[in-house]
Motif scaffolding. Structure first.
Motif, short mmCIF file in Angstrom:
data_model
loop_
_atom_site.label_atom_id
_atom_site.label_comp_id
_atom_site.label_asym_id
_atom_site.label_seq_id
_atom_site.Cartn_x
_atom_site.Cartn_y
_atom_site.Cartn_z
N ILE A 284 48.37 73.60 14.58
CA ILE A 284 49.33 73.33 13.43
C ILE A 284 48.92 71.62 12.87
O ILE A 284 49.24 71.76 11.52
CB ILE A 284 50.69 72.46 14.37
N ALA A 285 48.76 71.51 13.81
CA ALA A 285 47.70 69.81 13.30
C ALA A 285 46.45 70.41 12.50
O ALA A 285 46.28 69.37 11.65
CB ALA A 285 47.20 69.61 14.79
N SER A 286 45.77 71.72 13.14
CA SER A 286 44.54 71.82 12.16
C SER A 286 44.77 71.98 10.74
O SER A 286 44.24 71.76 9.70
CB SER A 286 43.37 72.98 12.55
N VAL A 287 46.11 72.80 10.67
CA VAL A 287 46.43 73.91 8.89
C VAL A 287 47.03 72.61 8.29
O VAL A 287 46.85 72.79 7.15
CB VAL A 287 47.81 74.68 10.08
N PHE A 288 48.18 71.94 9.42
CA PHE A 288 48.25 70.85 8.40
C PHE A 288 47.04 69.47 7.64
O PHE A 288 47.34 69.30 6.66
CB PHE A 288 48.56 69.58 8.89
N VAL A 289 45.82 69.37 8.43
CA VAL A 289 44.77 68.70 7.34
C VAL A 289 44.23 69.33 6.67
O VAL A 289 44.46 69.43 5.78
CB VAL A 289 44.27 68.27 8.73
N VAL A 290 43.89 71.02 6.86
CA VAL A 290 42.94 71.45 6.14
C VAL A 290 44.36 71.46 5.46
O VAL A 290 44.02 71.48 3.34
CB VAL A 290 42.79 72.72 6.80
N CYS A 291 45.57 71.85 4.40
CA CYS A 291 46.79 72.10 3.41
C CYS A 291 46.12 70.82 3.12
O CYS A 291 46.29 70.34 1.62
CB CYS A 291 47.82 72.37 4.17
N ARG A 292 46.44 68.92 4.17
CA ARG A 292 47.15 67.90 2.88
C ARG A 292 45.16 67.54 2.45
O ARG A 292 45.77 66.88 1.40
CB ARG A 292 47.05 67.21 3.92
N ILE A 293 44.31 68.50 2.62
CA ILE A 293 42.80 67.97 2.45
C ILE A 293 42.51 69.10 0.72
O ILE A 293 42.59 68.46 -0.07
CB ILE A 293 41.56 68.29 3.01
N PHE A 294 43.56 69.65 0.73
CA PHE A 294 42.92 71.60 0.03
C PHE A 294 44.49 70.00 -1.10
O PHE A 294 43.83 70.18 -2.61
CB PHE A 294 43.52 72.34 0.18
N HIS A 295 45.41 69.94 -0.32
CA HIS A 295 46.13 69.51 -2.13
C HIS A 295 45.65 67.77 -2.44
O HIS A 295 46.25 67.73 -4.04
CB HIS A 295 47.68 68.72 -1.26
N ARG A 296 44.89 67.08 -2.17
CA ARG A 296 44.60 66.05 -2.17
C ARG A 296 43.08 66.68 -3.25
O ARG A 296 42.79 65.83 -4.32
CB ARG A 296 43.81 65.89 -1.16
N CYS A 297 42.89 66.86 -2.79
CA CYS A 297 41.36 67.98 -4.11
C CYS A 297 41.96 68.50 -5.21
O CYS A 297 41.44 68.40 -6.39
CB CYS A 297 40.74 69.08 -3.05
N ALA A 298 42.96 69.04 -4.78
CA ALA A 298 44.21 69.34 -6.33
C ALA A 298 43.95 68.66 -6.90
O ALA A 298 43.64 68.93 -8.37
CB ALA A 298 44.91 70.97 -5.86
N ARG A 299 45.02 67.94 -6.55
CA ARG A 299 45.18 66.35 -7.40
C ARG A 299 44.02 65.84 -7.99
O ARG A 299 44.41 65.25 -9.32
CB ARG A 299 46.02 65.30 -6.38
N SER A 300 43.20 65.47 -8.00
CA SER A 300 42.45 65.05 -8.02
C SER A 300 41.32 65.30 -9.17
O SER A 300 40.86 64.80 -10.12
CB SER A 300 41.20 64.73 -7.55
N LYS A 301 41.48 67.05 -9.19
CA LYS A 301 41.28 67.74 -9.89
C LYS A 301 41.92 67.87 -11.15
O LYS A 301 41.07 67.58 -12.40
CB LYS A 301 40.71 69.43 -9.16
N ARG A 302 42.94 68.01 -10.95
CA ARG A 302 43.83 67.66 -12.01
C ARG A 302 44.09 65.91 -12.57
O ARG A 302 43.79 66.27 -14.86
CB ARG A 302 45.22 68.01 -11.63
N ARG A 303 43.97 65.32 -12.03
CA ARG A 303 43.77 63.90 -13.02
C ARG A 303 42.05 63.81 -13.72
O ARG A 303 42.34 63.03 -14.48
CB ARG A 303 43.53 62.54 -11.24
N ARG A 304 41.61 64.75 -12.87
CA ARG A 304 39.96 64.33 -14.11
C ARG A 304 40.54 65.49 -15.75
O ARG A 304 39.46 64.39 -16.65
CB ARG A 304 38.90 64.78 -13.16
N HIS A 305 41.22 66.65 -15.08
CA HIS A 305 41.01 67.09 -16.46
C HIS A 305 42.06 66.93 -17.30
O HIS A 305 41.76 67.15 -18.73
CB HIS A 305 41.47 68.38 -15.70
#
Length: 202
Positions: free
Chosen positions: A180-201
């Motif tokens: 559960i902790a691993s899935v949470f960390v991976v999801c959180r990383i992907f969410h942050r990456c997606a947010r940073s890409k949106r800000r750049r665009h």
């Protein structure tokens, strides 16, 4: 970009660490050794229980008798005075004479006494520990040497059996928490990456 890369590397490291921890939990216990004696055999230099001599851990279960009392060979038949501990999880734990190890007769209901690969003993231990397994004496024999103090609780389950079940339950809880902790960390990383890409665009 640099921050998301660092986060991805951290997540991979966390996943590798989690899975290596899970694998270390799943390592099988030392063959023929009572659970309360596992710490005794964890040292690099081990004393024979009769204090006659000591031996290094690499000589444990090497099929050569170093201790007269059989301390160094709990999982083989090398020492005539040795005893082999059958965990028999789900049934009654017991000690058998080491001469019965790998003698092509299934003495332990979990089949652990026949471990050289020449005979495949099915695990016939009955889960729950309240019913004692009755063996067919043409194919196997069961004898408790009486050296193990198997204190029983009110419902008939031995203390060793209860401890083993609790350990198994705790391992499952730890594994589930790590996943559960691993899935949470991976999801959180992907969410942050997606947010940073949106800000750049923008």
């Amino acid at each position: 970009m640099k921050r998301s890369f660092i986060l991805s590397v951290s997540a991979c490291f966390f996943l590798v660490l989690s899975f290596s921890f899970v694998l270390s939990l799943s390592n099988p216990p030392l063959l023929g050794v009572h659970p309360l004696d596992e710490k005794y055999f964890a040292r690099e230099v081990i004393m024979c229980k009769d204090d006659s001599k000591s031996f290094t851990r690499d000589r444990l279960n090497d099929d050569f008798c170093d201790c007269v009392d059989g301390t160094d060979e709990p999982g083989t038949s090398a020492c005539p005075a040795g005893k082999f501990y059958c965990r028999n999880i789900g049934s009654t734990p017991q000690f058998i004479f080491s001469s019965r190890v790998n003698d092509r007769i299934c003495d332990c209901c979990d089949g652990s006494d026949e471990n050289d690969g020449s005979l495949n003993c099915p695990n016939t231990c009955i889960m729950g520990g309240t019913v004692e397994y009755k063996t067919d004496h043409r194919f196997s024999r069961v004898q408790d040497l009486g050296h193990l103090d198997t204190k029983q609780t009110k419902n008939g389950v031995t203390l060793d059996d209860f401890i083993q079940k609790v350990k198994g339950f705790l391992k499952v809880i730890i594994i589930v928490q790590l996943v559960i902790a691993s899935v949470f960390v991976v999801c959180r990383i992907f969410h942050r990456c997606a947010r940073s890409k949106r800000r750049r665009h923008r």
